[in-house]
Design a protein around this motif. Structure first.
Motif, PDB file in Angstrom:
ATOM      1  N   GLN A  65       6.167   9.945  -0.459  1.00 47.18           N
ATOM      2  CA  GLN A  65       5.377   8.731  -0.536  1.00 47.18           C
ATOM      3  C   GLN A  65       6.042   7.654   0.306  1.00 47.18           C
ATOM      4  O   GLN A  65       7.267   7.629   0.457  1.00 47.18           O
ATOM      5  CB  GLN A  65       5.239   8.242  -1.982  1.00 47.18           C
ATOM      6  CG  GLN A  65       4.361   9.111  -2.865  1.00 47.18           C
ATOM      7  CD  GLN A  65       4.214   8.507  -4.253  1.00 47.18           C
ATOM      8  OE1 GLN A  65       5.184   8.399  -5.001  1.00 47.18           O
ATOM      9  NE2 GLN A  65       2.995   8.108  -4.595  1.00 47.18           N
ATOM     10  N   GLY A 111      -1.328   9.392   5.875  1.00 48.20           N
ATOM     11  CA  GLY A 111      -1.375   9.782   4.471  1.00 48.20           C
ATOM     12  C   GLY A 111      -2.664   9.369   3.807  1.00 48.20           C
ATOM     13  O   GLY A 111      -3.608   8.897   4.446  1.00 48.20           O
ATOM     14  N   ARG A 112      -2.683   9.542   2.506  1.00 42.71           N
ATOM     15  CA  ARG A 112      -3.858   9.198   1.707  1.00 42.71           C
ATOM     16  C   ARG A 112      -3.507   8.110   0.698  1.00 42.71           C
ATOM     17  O   ARG A 112      -2.444   8.142   0.075  1.00 42.71           O
ATOM     18  CB  ARG A 112      -4.397  10.430   0.975  1.00 42.71           C
ATOM     19  CG  ARG A 112      -5.105  11.423   1.885  1.00 42.71           C
ATOM     20  CD  ARG A 112      -5.904  12.445   1.092  1.00 42.71           C
ATOM     21  NE  ARG A 112      -6.615  13.367   1.966  1.00 42.71           N
ATOM     22  CZ  ARG A 112      -7.819  13.136   2.485  1.00 42.71           C
ATOM     23  NH1 ARG A 112      -8.452  12.003   2.185  1.00 42.71           N
ATOM     24  NH2 ARG A 112      -8.397  14.022   3.264  1.00 42.71           N
ATOM     25  N   THR A 113      -4.428   7.176   0.560  1.00 42.66           N
ATOM     26  CA  THR A 113      -4.260   6.122  -0.431  1.00 42.66           C
ATOM     27  C   THR A 113      -4.654   6.646  -1.804  1.00 42.66           C
ATOM     28  O   THR A 113      -5.209   7.739  -1.940  1.00 42.66           O
ATOM     29  CB  THR A 113      -5.141   4.917  -0.075  1.00 42.66           C
ATOM     30  OG1 THR A 113      -6.522   5.324  -0.125  1.00 42.66           O
ATOM     31  CG2 THR A 113      -4.821   4.403   1.325  1.00 42.66           C
ATOM     32  N   ASP A 154      -7.742   3.008   9.013  1.00 38.03           N
ATOM     33  CA  ASP A 154      -8.461   4.201   8.555  1.00 38.03           C
ATOM     34  C   ASP A 154      -8.616   5.202   9.693  1.00 38.03           C
ATOM     35  O   ASP A 154      -8.882   4.825  10.847  1.00 38.03           O
ATOM     36  CB  ASP A 154      -9.847   3.827   8.034  1.00 38.03           C
ATOM     37  CG  ASP A 154      -9.790   3.103   6.704  1.00 38.03           C
ATOM     38  OD1 ASP A 154      -8.907   3.450   5.886  1.00 38.03           O
ATOM     39  OD2 ASP A 154     -10.601   2.197   6.482  1.00 38.03           O
ATOM     40  N   LEU A 208       0.856  -1.185   0.000  1.00 42.99           N
ATOM     41  CA  LEU A 208       0.000   0.000   0.000  1.00 42.99           C
ATOM     42  C   LEU A 208       0.889   1.230   0.000  1.00 42.99           C
ATOM     43  O   LEU A 208       1.513   1.557   1.017  1.00 42.99           O
ATOM     44  CB  LEU A 208      -0.910  -0.005   1.230  1.00 42.99           C
ATOM     45  CG  LEU A 208      -1.902   1.158   1.348  1.00 42.99           C
ATOM     46  CD1 LEU A 208      -2.934   1.085   0.219  1.00 42.99           C
ATOM     47  CD2 LEU A 208      -2.600   1.129   2.703  1.00 42.99           C
ATOM     48  N   ARG A 256      -8.004   8.284   4.160  1.00 42.71           N
ATOM     49  CA  ARG A 256      -7.004   8.738   5.133  1.00 42.71           C
ATOM     50  C   ARG A 256      -6.637   7.561   6.022  1.00 42.71           C
ATOM     51  O   ARG A 256      -7.503   6.936   6.637  1.00 42.71           O
ATOM     52  CB  ARG A 256      -7.542   9.870   6.012  1.00 42.71           C
ATOM     53  CG  ARG A 256      -7.741  11.187   5.313  1.00 42.71           C
ATOM     54  CD  ARG A 256      -8.229  12.237   6.309  1.00 42.71           C
ATOM     55  NE  ARG A 256      -7.229  12.569   7.309  1.00 42.71           N
ATOM     56  CZ  ARG A 256      -7.462  12.623   8.620  1.00 42.71           C
ATOM     57  NH1 ARG A 256      -8.651  12.370   9.109  1.00 42.71           N
ATOM     58  NH2 ARG A 256      -6.488  12.954   9.452  1.00 42.71           N
ATOM     59  N   VAL A 314       1.201   5.173   0.014  1.00 48.36           N
ATOM     60  CA  VAL A 314       0.376   6.324   0.369  1.00 48.36           C
ATOM     61  C   VAL A 314       1.141   7.610   0.104  1.00 48.36           C
ATOM     62  O   VAL A 314       2.382   7.641   0.150  1.00 48.36           O
ATOM     63  CB  VAL A 314      -0.058   6.283   1.852  1.00 48.36           C
ATOM     64  CG1 VAL A 314      -0.856   5.030   2.151  1.00 48.36           C
ATOM     65  CG2 VAL A 314       1.143   6.393   2.788  1.00 48.36           C
ATOM     66  N   THR A 315       0.394   8.662  -0.189  1.00 46.83           N
ATOM     67  CA  THR A 315       0.959  10.006  -0.244  1.00 46.83           C
ATOM     68  C   THR A 315       1.031  10.514   1.187  1.00 46.83           C
ATOM     69  O   THR A 315       0.009  10.616   1.876  1.00 46.83           O
ATOM     70  CB  THR A 315       0.080  10.932  -1.093  1.00 46.83           C
ATOM     71  OG1 THR A 315       0.052  10.433  -2.425  1.00 46.83           O
ATOM     72  CG2 THR A 315       0.641  12.345  -1.102  1.00 46.83           C
ATOM     73  N   ALA A 345      -2.342  -0.819   7.901  1.00 45.63           N
ATOM     74  CA  ALA A 345      -2.922   0.513   7.747  1.00 45.63           C
ATOM     75  C   ALA A 345      -4.301   0.553   8.404  1.00 45.63           C
ATOM     76  O   ALA A 345      -5.109  -0.360   8.232  1.00 45.63           O
ATOM     77  CB  ALA A 345      -3.039   0.876   6.276  1.00 45.63           C
TER      78      ALA A 345
END
Length: 315
Positions: A85, A64-66, A95, A27, A71, A29-30, A93
């Motif tokens: 990243q 971060g965001r996927t 939520d 995964l 989130r 994420v940003t 992860a």
């Protein structure tokens, strides 16, 4: 992408921004924020155990965001968080609930999970018991004070080194706060507990604080040691002293506990925060390019609450 790419061990001066390839993994994420811990300082200095191989990107706590906009917060375990990243194992992860900030979520990872396990897994706190939290204004201590109350403690006693730190602990819900100086510690704790010994002591200082904590315990009391921040030498614990009052000394380190999984306790901590029943102490935000200043401020004890790095290109 931009990242803090460490090519030699050292102090804050080795933390510079470089362009490196984006990560791959379960995964990606940003990164909107990455937590900074003393363990990161040790990794960068080359003193962490187990050793870290060069070169590497520090940072194990990431919010971060996927790619689909969720989130999330999680641990990278092997670093990589100080970047635009990062890769998180998909099953690690969690939520983020609405109303929980990145900083709050990051404070609940290493520090929050440590406080949770100290009370639940190591001390095995029971309803109505008395708890002393040493270093009560620190990252773990400030959460342990609140969680002890949430988990049913009858009395929460905060121990801290300064009046400002003791006031913070009281504001977070401690019943009483005492000076953490080892000399006279047991007497102050007993006085704060109506003249009785306490059931649980949580200690991150080590050294003389261990001996003082044992003196403050009641019959069948438990002391949990989870750090050596005081660097006052290793105390000699005499088994005969323990047996005379049926005392227990336990040690705790988060890393092996994480191997058992952390989604459920972290979800509980996030839910308590979203409900306003748990208040993580958040602190300073630093741009990724100022990672060296964040490290210097952390080591120089110029920070309060959770310290985070924010990648510059993330809004």
């Amino acid at each position: 992408m931009q990242a803090i790419h460490v090519t030699r061990f050292g102090g804050p001066e080795v933390l510079t921004v470089s362009e490196i390839d984006a990560p791959v993994g379960d995964l990606v994420v940003t990164v909107t924020a990455a937590g900074v811990n003393y363990a990161d300082v040790s990794r960068v200095a080359g003193t962490y155990s187990p050793a870290v191989d060069l070169p590497f990107v520090p940072g194990t706590e990431v919010a971060g965001r996927t790619a689909d906009g969720r989130r999330v917060v999680g641990l990278t375990f092997d670093g990589g968080g100080f970047a635009e990243q990062a890769s998180i194992p998909a099953d690690a992860a969690v939520d983020l609930p609405d109303g929980v900030t990145d900083e709050q979520a990051l404070a609940l990872l290493v520090q929050g999970l440590t406080a949770w396990h100290l009370l639940r897994s190591s001390a095995r706190l029971r309803d109505g018991e008395s708890v002393v939290v040493n270093a009560a204004a620190g990252g773990v201590g400030s959460l342990a004070v609140q969680l002890a109350r949430e988990f049913g403690a009858g009395r929460v006693i905060a121990a801290a080194s300064t009046s400002d730190k003791r006031r913070l602990a009281l504001d977070l819900g401690a019943d009483v706060a005492v000076d953490s100086e080892p000399t006279g510690y047991a007497e102050r704790v007993r006085q704060a507990n109506d003249g009785q010994g306490v059931d649980v002591v949580l200690d991150a200082n080590g050294g003389d604080a261990i001996t003082a904590g044992l003196d403050a315990l009641a019959q069948f009391g438990r002391l949990v040691s989870y750090g050596d921040a005081g660097k006052r030498g290793r105390p000699a614990v005499d088994p005969s002293v323990l047996s005379r009052r049926n005392l227990t000394v336990a040690g705790f380190w988060l890393r092996p506990a994480l191997e058992l999984g952390y989604r459920e306790p972290l979800a509980e901590l996030l839910s308590l925060t979203a409900q306003g029943r748990l208040r993580p102490v958040t602190g300073s935000r630093y741009p990724l390019a100022e990672a060296s200043r964040a490290f210097a401020d952390l080591v120089g004890r110029r920070t309060t609450g959770k310290v985070v790095l924010v990648p510059q290109k993330v809004t």
